[in-house]
Design a protein around this motif. Structure first.
Motif, PDB file in Angstrom:
ATOM      1  N   VAL A  94       0.804  -1.229   0.000  1.00 23.14           N
ATOM      2  CA  VAL A  94       0.000   0.000   0.000  1.00 23.14           C
ATOM      3  C   VAL A  94       0.835   1.276   0.000  1.00 23.14           C
ATOM      4  CG1 VAL A  94      -1.907  -1.172   1.162  1.00 23.14           C
ATOM      5  CG2 VAL A  94      -0.217   0.080   2.516  1.00 23.14           C
ATOM      6  N   SER A  95       2.165   1.131   0.058  1.00 24.08           N
ATOM      7  CA  SER A  95       2.988   2.331   0.155  1.00 24.08           C
ATOM      8  C   SER A  95       4.458   2.000  -0.030  1.00 24.08           C
ATOM      9  CB  SER A  95       2.799   2.970   1.540  1.00 24.08           C
ATOM     10  OG  SER A  95       3.724   4.002   1.754  1.00 24.08           O
ATOM     11  N   ALA A  96       5.209   2.982  -0.551  1.00 24.87           N
ATOM     12  CA  ALA A  96       6.668   2.904  -0.461  1.00 24.87           C
ATOM     13  C   ALA A  96       7.061   3.038   1.004  1.00 24.87           C
ATOM     14  CB  ALA A  96       7.297   4.023  -1.286  1.00 24.87           C
ATOM     15  N   MET A  97       8.182   2.433   1.392  1.00 22.51           N
ATOM     16  CA  MET A  97       8.549   2.430   2.803  1.00 22.51           C
ATOM     17  C   MET A  97      10.013   2.770   3.006  1.00 22.51           C
ATOM     18  SD  MET A  97       6.414  -0.682   4.582  1.00 22.51           S
ATOM     19  CE  MET A  97       6.835   0.007   6.182  1.00 22.51           C
ATOM     20  N   GLU A  98      10.310   3.265   4.224  1.00 18.31           N
ATOM     21  CA  GLU A  98      11.675   3.553   4.642  1.00 18.31           C
ATOM     22  C   GLU A  98      11.844   3.144   6.105  1.00 18.31           C
ATOM     23  OE1 GLU A  98      12.479   7.676   4.034  1.00 18.31           O
ATOM     24  OE2 GLU A  98      12.559   7.520   1.846  1.00 18.31           O
ATOM     25  N   LEU A  99      13.087   2.885   6.489  1.00 22.37           N
ATOM     26  CA  LEU A  99      13.432   2.679   7.888  1.00 22.37           C
ATOM     27  C   LEU A  99      13.730   4.045   8.488  1.00 22.37           C
ATOM     28  CD1 LEU A  99      15.911  -0.321   7.473  1.00 22.37           C
ATOM     29  CD2 LEU A  99      13.434  -0.414   7.794  1.00 22.37           C
ATOM     30  N   HIS A 100      13.062   4.380   9.579  1.00 24.93           N
ATOM     31  CA  HIS A 100      13.201   5.717  10.157  1.00 24.93           C
ATOM     32  C   HIS A 100      13.669   5.676  11.599  1.00 24.93           C
ATOM     33  CE1 HIS A 100      10.663   8.458   7.298  1.00 24.93           C
ATOM     34  NE2 HIS A 100      11.583   7.773   6.668  1.00 24.93           N
ATOM     35  N   GLU A 101      14.242   6.796  12.022  1.00 25.38           N
ATOM     36  CA  GLU A 101      14.624   7.012  13.406  1.00 25.38           C
ATOM     37  C   GLU A 101      14.195   8.412  13.815  1.00 25.38           C
ATOM     38  OE1 GLU A 101      18.861   6.888  13.805  1.00 25.38           O
ATOM     39  OE2 GLU A 101      19.201   8.485  12.336  1.00 25.38           O
TER      40      GLU A 101
END
Length: 201
Positions: A94-101
């Motif tokens: 459902v979406s592009a994703m990233e690893l975040h902090e």
């Protein structure tokens, strides 16, 4: 004098052997005790928790329900192995994703992409939580409604992949600013996060 009848020595011998075997079995079972019996369920549970490729276990996964824009997935990553594991990417349909902090910038808590991935130390856990490291859905192509399940695919530094599902839950906390590399919040995101870290049940 030993019995000389044809059945005398042979009738006692099986009884003695049977009794000895029974005693040995009882001692063996007692020797396994609580430690022996508890280790098997733990191993089985660990294996089932570390789905598919068995890279990591994932405890209590959930995703913040949202109608549009951005949202995030959370949980606890569990590494039961003897070596560190690095999560380098995540994907969902459902979406592009990233690893975040989360990090401080100009006195404000903002989100940014986590460089180098998320490291889960050997024999350790790593929380994914509001206000900390998390899996960010960047631009929803459809609403994520409370009660729905999303499937996520994790990719690790060694090329292995693993899938897990997370249930969407309503959540109003941790409305952090988003920093796409320069600490600039995106429109519609609150600049000040709240202190709440738990989804509505």
């Amino acid at each position: 004098m030993r019995p000389t009848g044809p059945l005398g020595p042979y009738r006692r011998s099986p009884v003695v052997l049977t009794t000895a075997v029974t005693v040995l079995l009882a001692v063996g079972i007692a020797g396994c005790g609580p430690a022996g019996t508890s280790s098997s369920p733990q191993s089985s549970a660990s294996a089932s928790a570390s789905t598919a490729a068995g890279v990591v276990g994932i405890r209590d996964p959930w995703v913040k329900a949202a109608d549009k824009g951005m949202t995030a997935a959370f949980g606890t990553l569990v590494n039961d192995g003897d070596t560190d594991v690095t999560l380098t990417a995540v994907a969902t349909s459902v979406s592009a994703m990233e690893l975040h902090e989360m990090t401080m910038k100009d006195g404000k808590m903002v989100m940014r992409q986590k460089q180098g991935g998320i490291v889960i130390k050997a024999k350790s856990t790593h929380p994914l939580e509001p206000g900390g490291d998390h899996l960010m859905l960047m631009d929803l192509s459809q609403p994520v409604k409370a009660g729905e399940e999303l499937t996520f695919t994790l990719t690790f530094a060694d090329g292995r992949t693993q899938q897990f599902t997370a249930v969407a839950k309503p959540f109003t906390g941790a409305q952090e600013s988003y920093a796409p590399g320069h600490g600039e919040p995106m429109p519609g995101m609150s600049a000040t996060p709240t202190t709440s870290t738990s989804p509505a049940s």
